[in-house]
Design a protein around this motif. Sequence first.
Motif, short mmCIF file in Angstrom:
data_model
loop_
_atom_site.label_atom_id
_atom_site.label_comp_id
_atom_site.label_asym_id
_atom_site.label_seq_id
_atom_site.Cartn_x
_atom_site.Cartn_y
_atom_site.Cartn_z
N UNK B 194 0.85 -1.19 0.00
CA UNK B 194 0.00 0.00 0.00
C UNK B 194 0.88 1.24 0.00
N UNK B 195 1.49 1.59 -1.14
CA UNK B 195 1.49 0.86 -2.41
C UNK B 195 2.59 -0.19 -2.44
N UNK B 196 2.57 -1.07 -3.48
CA UNK B 196 3.68 -2.01 -3.63
C UNK B 196 4.92 -1.26 -4.12
N UNK B 197 6.07 -1.87 -3.94
CA UNK B 197 7.30 -1.27 -4.44
C UNK B 197 7.23 -1.29 -5.97
N UNK B 198 7.43 -0.14 -6.62
CA UNK B 198 7.26 -0.09 -8.08
C UNK B 198 8.12 -1.12 -8.81
N UNK B 199 9.36 -1.31 -8.34
CA UNK B 199 10.25 -2.25 -9.03
C UNK B 199 9.73 -3.69 -8.94
N UNK B 200 8.95 -3.97 -7.91
CA UNK B 200 8.38 -5.31 -7.78
C UNK B 200 7.37 -5.54 -8.90
N UNK B 201 6.54 -4.53 -9.16
CA UNK B 201 5.57 -4.64 -10.24
C UNK B 201 6.29 -4.81 -11.58
N UNK B 202 7.33 -4.00 -11.77
CA UNK B 202 8.10 -4.10 -13.00
C UNK B 202 8.63 -5.52 -13.17
N UNK B 203 9.20 -6.05 -12.09
CA UNK B 203 9.77 -7.40 -12.13
C UNK B 203 8.73 -8.45 -12.48
N UNK B 204 7.54 -8.32 -11.90
CA UNK B 204 6.50 -9.32 -12.14
C UNK B 204 5.99 -9.24 -13.58
N UNK B 205 5.75 -8.01 -14.04
CA UNK B 205 5.27 -7.84 -15.42
C UNK B 205 6.29 -8.41 -16.40
N UNK B 296 2.82 -3.48 7.96
CA UNK B 296 2.46 -4.65 7.17
C UNK B 296 1.43 -4.32 6.11
N UNK B 297 1.73 -3.29 5.30
CA UNK B 297 0.73 -2.84 4.31
C UNK B 297 0.48 -3.88 3.24
#
Lengths: 232, 363
Positions: B194-205, B296-297
């Motif tokens: 909340x929010x997620x780490x932007x790089x995590x989203x990048x990695x998953x995509x 613990x967001x």
Amino acid sequence: MKNKRVDGIYIFSPFLRLFHWIMAAAVLMLFLTGRYIANPFFHGSIGVDPTISVGNLMSMETIRFWHFFWAYVLVASFILRIYGWVMYKGDRLLPKFWTKLYWTGLSEVLQHYLFLKSDHQPYLRNSLARTTYLIWYIVTFVLMATGFAMYGMINPASWTAKFFSPVISLLGNEYNVHVVHNYAAWFFPLFLTFHTYFAYRSDMMHGDGEISSIFSGIKYLPGKPADAEDLK
Amino acid sequence: METRMTMWDSFSKRGLSRRTFLKTCTALTAMMGLPLTDRKKVVEAATKQPLPVVVWLHGHECTGCDEAFIRSQSPLASDLVLNMISLEYSDTLAAAAGEPFEKHLETVIKKYDGKFILAVEGGVPLADQGISCMVGGKPFVDVLKEVAKHAAAIIEYGSCAAWGGVQAAKPNPTGSVSVSKVISGKPIIKVPGCPPIPEVMTGVVMHLALFGQIPPLDAQGRPKQFYGNRIHDTCYRRSFFDAGMFAERFDDAGSKAGWCLYKLGCRGPEAYNACGNLRWWNGLSYPIQSGSPCFACGSDGFWDNGPFHERLPNVVLPNTLTNADKIGAGLTVAAMAGVTVHAVISSVQKARHAKNESEHDEE
């Protein structure tokens, strides 16, 4: 008072008695160390190097180590409990909710404890005690399951974490697991209070050797116990 | 059928060198949590795989996840959006708007039927036929169901999409739930935070795009490479925890010295995220480093575990707030007092009983 002749009845196997004391020690240590882990009420001060955690007797690191140590001891001690359970009838005195004796016994003992009845008939173990011990085991299992669920997640890829992951799913998230563990642990001082009091009281009121039976396994009941069938 | 560009095509079209491309691939390998030896695979995939089509829906949320995402530093969000994925629909990032834009969504989901990645940001309110969140004049739940039907895989981006979010806090008036409660039969990846780490989203995509398969997930459906460790176990303040050195207040010497925030309610021991390793804004900082306890967001139901700055949640009893320890200690004291009184009365009872019996015997 008349001097009644009483026969000793051998009830508890050595395995149960040994288990009892290991469990008592383990649970006491788990509660005390657990209190510190939940609320570290004493701690280092300015000028103390954080490396004191290594090998320092009262650091969080060491206290947590002993918490986990005693947790394993408690789990291991159940080997004795289970062996006794399988081999000896006297180790199997659980509440039998389906019998009439359970309910009449429960009512009689409750009345006695509420001072409505001056005495109750002898039992190997009365219904109230049987029920309390069952609750004790249930709470202990809740503590074990939640405890290992948290412990396992140090490495989420581990076997322990996978085995206990349903506990976390069941409670919604891991924070709730901590909360449940913390609440359940408070059952211990409550139980200790009542358990020691009523064991001692039984010895005082009825002279049935309740306290010595923890060591000897023998109770001296004034007459044939109502639940004598459980030993046959 | 038109051929879509690969990442390499996109780079060469923009006049970027092979060297830059390889550097990007190396960065991506690290981002995805893969060993450097897998760089070859990444380069190969980035050369051959067409850019992934991504449709990004926004539901019941605050758009904070977008705000975080556009601050992705390595790779830059602009790089990701323009060079590495083919972002076909995003309400907040698109230049277009209105009916033509909604029409475009319909076209895209049919054109890339079963091939595009659906990223969902925001919870799904179900109460009152979902009218609490309307997108393009339709309840969000209907839009989501329609688009999800055509998606290859779904990413739940942020705690709202993954768990229902802050609006799902008790008593949850809008009936907000996670995407996976509404959609079934599709591979779903949870990327909570909340929010997620932007790089995590990048990695998953990028993992989805380059390898065409979902990354390894944990029991709760989160990618292991980013959610595989407790915040507590990756925390640089952990030595203070182990030493028993805790900040007691936000303004005390311990807090100033950077001690463990456990007693200030830090949820690190229950939180799973990559904050401790990746940190935020190109590794600049993260909440604990800034002196604020983790709450613990990324965990389900974190919003109901208040107060955030207490170790244990409050229990509301009539006219008072309390917690497990106070209740436990109170009950124990009460029990001890109770058995003491009981013991006194018992001794009286015993004396009477003995007296009765001896009288009985004399008769």
